[in-house]
Design an enzyme around this catalytic site. Structure first.
Site, PDB file in Angstrom:
ATOM      1  N   LYS A  94      26.717  45.878  52.245  1.00 17.15           N
ATOM      2  CA  LYS A  94      27.958  45.700  51.307  1.00 17.15           C
ATOM      3  C   LYS A  94      28.292  44.081  51.497  1.00 17.15           C
ATOM      4  CE  LYS A  94      31.480  47.230  49.010  1.00 17.15           C
ATOM      5  NZ  LYS A  94      31.406  46.220  48.225  1.00 17.15           N
ATOM      6  N   LYS A 118      32.194  40.367  59.747  1.00 17.53           N
ATOM      7  CA  LYS A 118      33.567  40.744  59.118  1.00 17.53           C
ATOM      8  C   LYS A 118      33.439  42.305  58.527  1.00 17.53           C
ATOM      9  CE  LYS A 118      34.429  38.221  55.500  1.00 17.53           C
ATOM     10  NZ  LYS A 118      34.216  37.603  54.068  1.00 17.53           N
ATOM     11  N   LYS A 130      24.603  40.186  50.426  1.00 16.64           N
ATOM     12  CA  LYS A 130      25.337  38.949  49.463  1.00 16.64           C
ATOM     13  C   LYS A 130      24.179  38.918  48.408  1.00 16.64           C
ATOM     14  CE  LYS A 130      29.301  36.990  49.494  1.00 16.64           C
ATOM     15  NZ  LYS A 130      30.661  37.662  49.733  1.00 16.64           N
ATOM     16  N   GLY A 169      32.343  41.996  43.747  1.00 13.26           N
ATOM     17  CA  GLY A 169      32.551  40.777  42.798  1.00 13.26           C
ATOM     18  C   GLY A 169      32.799  39.731  44.064  1.00 13.26           C
ATOM     19  N   ASP A 170      32.702  38.617  43.630  1.00 16.88           N
ATOM     20  CA  ASP A 170      32.810  37.119  44.269  1.00 16.88           C
ATOM     21  C   ASP A 170      33.110  35.974  43.408  1.00 16.88           C
ATOM     22  OD1 ASP A 170      32.584  34.901  46.240  1.00 16.88           O
ATOM     23  OD2 ASP A 170      31.435  36.095  47.473  1.00 16.88           O
ATOM     24  N   THR A 213      42.366  40.368  49.255  1.00 15.00           N
ATOM     25  CA  THR A 213      41.918  39.383  50.273  1.00 15.00           C
ATOM     26  C   THR A 213      43.174  38.467  50.417  1.00 15.00           C
ATOM     27  OG1 THR A 213      39.428  39.449  49.305  1.00 15.00           O
ATOM     28  CG2 THR A 213      40.307  37.696  50.623  1.00 15.00           C
TER      29      THR A 213
END
Length: 448
Positions: A94, A118, A130, A169-170, A213
Site C-alpha cells: 500500500k 507509517k 511506492k 495518489g501522491d 493527510t
C-alpha cells in the site's frame, strides 16, 4: 560473520550502503530509522538471529517498465515507470504513485521504507509500497495525461490487485489521474474492485480522502499539545506548500482557532500576520487550483507575498513542512530555533535534512515525525479498501471520526514507545512502535 553489522550504526550503514550504493535518500531514511532500532534489535536474540532489521531494508521487489504514449502532436513519448513493493508482512502492498521528473528508484525506495512504518502505526492490515513515473503532468493537456495514465496502467495492472498491491495518489497524481488509472484498470481486468484508492466518491472512493493527510497532521498536533498542557488555539503556525496537504492542514488549524500565518510555493511565501481565516484558505484553494499567481492571491486576501522567501523566516510556535523531502535545511532550522519555534510537524515525507533534524534535537525542539503525523491519508485509504470489500460507503462524519480516532491511537503508540529518560522522543517512538508490529509479523513467517 553474518550479523556483525549490528555492532554500531555506522557498521550497519556500511552494510546498507554496500547493498544499495549511490542512493543518498534511501541511506538517509534507513539511518534515521535504524538509529532508533539498532539497540532494540541487538538486545533481542530472536530479532538478531533472524536478521529482521537487515531483511526490512531490502524491498521484496522493484518493478520497472517502459511507458510509451502519444502526445497531442502525435509524437511518441517515452517515460520510465516503477513500483517498489517493499513488504507485505501486514497486508497488501500500500502506497502512492508519484508523477514527477524527480522520480527514480532511490526516491521511491526511501518513500516505501518510510511507508512500511507509517502503515504499521495505523493498526490497519497494510503492507508498504511506492511507485510512479518520471512524467511531468504540468503543461500537459487533459488528453495527454489520460493517454499517459492509460499507458502507465497497462504495464502496472499485472502487478496490482485489491489483495496484492493497492496504489493511491501522491505528488502529481490527484483525483483526475486516479480516475484515468482506475478506468484503465477496469478495462483491462474487467473487474470493479478496490485495486486503487483515492477514487472519487461516486466511483467507489471514500469521503474525507482529500482532507485526510492535512487534517490528520493537525489531529496529531492537537494530541501532542494536549500532552504538554498546550492548546492549538494559542499557536502561530507556519505551513509550507499550497497543495492538498498544506491547504487542508491550514483549513483544519484555522477551524480550531490557530493562527496560520503562511502558505508557500516555489516562488515565495504568502504571509498574513494576523492569520488566515477559513474563508482565506478557501480562496487560496480555489484560485491556486485554478492556476492563479500566488502574489495576486495574497493581495486579494490582504496578505503579503514574500518573493523568494521561505515560511521558516517568520516567527512561529509550530512549523509544518508539507511540501516535499528535505525542504527544511540546517540554516532555516536554526532560524526557526532563534525565533522561538517549539514544535515541528512533518506533514510531508522526510521534509527535514539530517542536519536540520540535528539542529532541532540539539535545541530540544519536539518533532512529530512524518510516519506518524502524515499517516492520515493512508489511514483513510485503508478504510476505503474496507468499504470497497463490503460494497458500502460510510458518511463523511463517520470517516472524520475514524480518522481522528486512528491519529489519536497513533499518537498513543508513538508516545508509549518514545518515553526515554523522562522525555518523549516522538521520532524514536514512531520508529519503534512501527517496527515492533512489523518485526513480530516477519518473525512469525519464518525464513522466507
Amino acid at each position: 560473520m553474518a550479523g556483525n553489522e549490528l555492532e554500531s550504526i555506522d557498521a550497519f550503514m556500511e552494510w546498507v550502503e554496500e547493498h544499495h550504493p549511490n542512493e543518498p535518500e534511501y541511506h538517509q531514511a534507513v539511518r534515521g530509522v535504524a538509529t532508533h532500532l539498532i539497540d532494540v534489535v541487538r538486545d533481542n536474540e530472536d530479532y538478531r538471529s533472524a536478521r529482521i532489521l537487515q531483511r526490512l531494508t531490502e524491498p521484496d521487489r522493484i518493478i520497472s517498465f517502459r511507458i510509451v504514449w502519444e502526445d497531442d502532436d502525435g509524437v511518441p513519448q517515452i517515460n520510465r515507470g516503477y513500483r517498489v513493493q517493499h513488504s507485505n508482512a501486514l497486508g497488501p502492498y500500500k502506497g502512492g504513485l508519484r508523477f514527477d521528473p524527480t522520480v527514480c528508484p532511490a526516491v521511491l525506495k526511501f518513500l516505501a521504507f518510510e511507508q512500511l512504518f507509517k502503515n504499521a502505526l495505523t493498526g490497519l492490515n497494510l503492507g508498504a509500497g511506492k511507485g510512479g513515473a518520471d512524467f511531468n503532468p504540468k503543461g500537459r493537456s487533459n488528453n495527454e495525461i489520460m493517454r499517459f495514465c492509460q499507458a502507465f496502467m497497462t504495464e502496472l495492472a499485472r502487478h496490482i490487485g485489491q489483495m496484492t498491491d493497492v496504489p493511491a495518489g501522491d505528488i502529481g497524481v490527484g483525483a483526475r489521474e486516479i480516475g484515468f488509472l482506475f478506468g484503465q484498470y477496469k478495462r483491462l481486468e474487467n473487474q470493479f474492485t478496490g485495486a486503487i484508492t483515492g477514487k472519487s466518491v461516486g466511483a467507489g472512493g471514500s469521503e474525507m480522502r482529500t482532507e485526510a493527510t492535512g487534517y490528520g497532521a493537525i489531529y496529531f498536533l492537537e494530541a501532542m499539545l494536549a500532552e504538554s498542557g498546550g492548546d492549538i488555539a494559542d499557536q502561530r503556525i507556519a505551513i509550507s506548500g499550497a497543495g492538498n496537504v498544506a491547504l487542508h492542514a491550514a483549513e483544519k488549524a484555522a477551524c480550531l482557532g490557530a493562527t496560520v500565518i503562511t502558505l508557500s510555493n516555489r516562488d515565495g511565501v504568502l504571509y498574513k500576520k494576523d492569520g488566515l481565516s477559513q474563508e482565506d484558505v478557501v480562496t487560496v484553494k480555489k484560485r491556486y487550483g485554478a492556476g492563479d499567481n500566488m502574489s495576486d492571491i495574497a493581495s486579494s486576501i490582504d496578505a503579503e507575498f514574500g518573493e523568494g522567501k521561505a515560511p521558516w523566516e517568520y516567527d512561529c510556535d509550530v512549523a509544518i513542512p508539507s511540501a516535499t523531502q528535505n525542504e527544511l535545511d540546517k540554516e532555516h532550522a536554526q532560524t526557526l530555533v532563534d525565533n522561538g519555534v517549539k514544535t515541528i510537524v512533518e506533514a510531508a515525507n522526510m521534509p527535514l535534512t539530517a542536519e536540520a533534524e540535528q539542529v532541532f534535537d540539539d535545541a530540544g525542539i519536539t518533532i512529530a515525525p512524518g510516519k506518524a503525523a502524515n499517516a492520515g491519508g493512508v489511514a483513510i485509504s485503508g478504510l476505503e479498501m474496507s468499504q470497497n470489500r463490503l460494497g458500502r460507503s460510510w458518511s463523511r462524519e463517520r470517516m472524520d471520526d475514524e480518522l481522528k480516532d486512528i491519529m489519536c491511537n497513533i499518537f498513543d503508540r508513538t508516545r508509549e514507545h518514545g518515553e526515554i529518560d523522562g522525555r518523549i522522543n516522538y521520532r524514536c517512538g514512531a520508529d519503534r512502535a512501527g517496527f515492533d508490529r512489523v518485526a513480530k509479523a516477519v518473525l512469525s513467517f519464518g525464513i522466507m
